[in-house]
Design a protein around this motif. Structure first.
Motif, PDB file in Angstrom:
ATOM      1  N   PRO A  31      12.715  36.899  36.429  1.00  0.00           N
ATOM      2  CA  PRO A  31      13.629  35.967  37.248  1.00  0.00           C
ATOM      3  C   PRO A  31      14.442  37.017  37.712  1.00  0.00           C
ATOM      4  N   ALA A  86      21.759  26.894  32.743  1.00  0.00           N
ATOM      5  CA  ALA A  86      20.298  27.788  32.279  1.00  0.00           C
ATOM      6  C   ALA A  86      19.006  26.897  33.176  1.00  0.00           C
ATOM      7  N   GLY A  87      19.022  25.791  32.905  1.00  0.00           N
ATOM      8  CA  GLY A  87      18.119  25.299  33.798  1.00  0.00           C
ATOM      9  C   GLY A  87      17.905  25.149  35.624  1.00  0.00           C
ATOM     10  N   PHE A  91      18.557  28.619  36.363  1.00  0.00           N
ATOM     11  CA  PHE A  91      18.009  29.646  35.910  1.00  0.00           C
ATOM     12  C   PHE A  91      16.467  29.679  36.380  1.00  0.00           C
ATOM     13  N   PHE A  92      15.961  28.490  35.011  1.00  0.00           N
ATOM     14  CA  PHE A  92      15.030  28.451  34.420  1.00  0.00           C
ATOM     15  C   PHE A  92      13.562  28.079  36.176  1.00  0.00           C
ATOM     16  N   TRP A 137      12.854  30.347  38.416  1.00  0.00           N
ATOM     17  CA  TRP A 137      12.263  31.384  37.912  1.00  0.00           C
ATOM     18  C   TRP A 137      10.486  30.977  38.177  1.00  0.00           C
ATOM     19  N   ILE A 138      11.145  29.386  38.180  1.00  0.00           N
ATOM     20  CA  ILE A 138       9.786  29.170  38.057  1.00  0.00           C
ATOM     21  C   ILE A 138       8.856  28.514  39.875  1.00  0.00           C
TER      22      ILE A 138
END
Length: 135
Positions: A53, A121-122, A124-125, A128-129
């Motif tokens: 990440p 958090a979304g 960050f996700f 990362w994607i």
């Protein structure tokens, strides 16, 4: 959410200035030290084959230090935006302290606080994607 103006209390810490100073220090170091030659490759990516990440943050920092904002955003958009936000907050809070102006204070309900945390958090996700599929 409730928005109010708040004056600084004696002994209160101004985190925006601290984080902005850290960002400036990191940018100066990345400008004068060959960071990319010192840091080892990402162990997570070496083991799994996918970026972690935080992959691209060092290269993004170097690009920001040299003024290449587009290159930094391509390497790790979330880190680049966080660094630029820290710099903006640093200068805004420094100016506010210089003129002894009140700051804007946000007060969240428990539900809004939870939604904000889930949203962060979304983000960050999603970052990362992006790193997995675009780097």
């Amino acid at each position: 959410m409730r928005i109010s103006l708040k004056h600084m209390s004696p002994g209160e810490i101004e985190y925006g200035i601290i984080y902005g100073a850290i960002a400036i220090f990191a940018l100066v170091l990345a400008r004068v030290i060959p960071v990319l030659d010192i840091l080892p490759p990402c162990p997570f990516k070496a083991v799994t084959g996918i970026p972690c990440p935080t992959c691209g943050t060092a290269r993004s920092l170097v690009h920001l230090a040299h003024g290449d904002i587009a290159g930094a955003l391509i390497l790790n958009p979330l880190f680049s935006l966080a660094m630029m936000t820290a710099l903006i907050i640093f200068f805004a809070r420094s100016a506010r302290l210089s003129f002894n102006r009140p700051r804007i204070a946000l007060t969240f309900t428990n539900r809004e606080d939870t939604l904000l945390r889930v949203g962060i958090a979304g983000v960050f996700f999603v970052n990362w994607i992006y790193l997995i599929f675009c780097l």
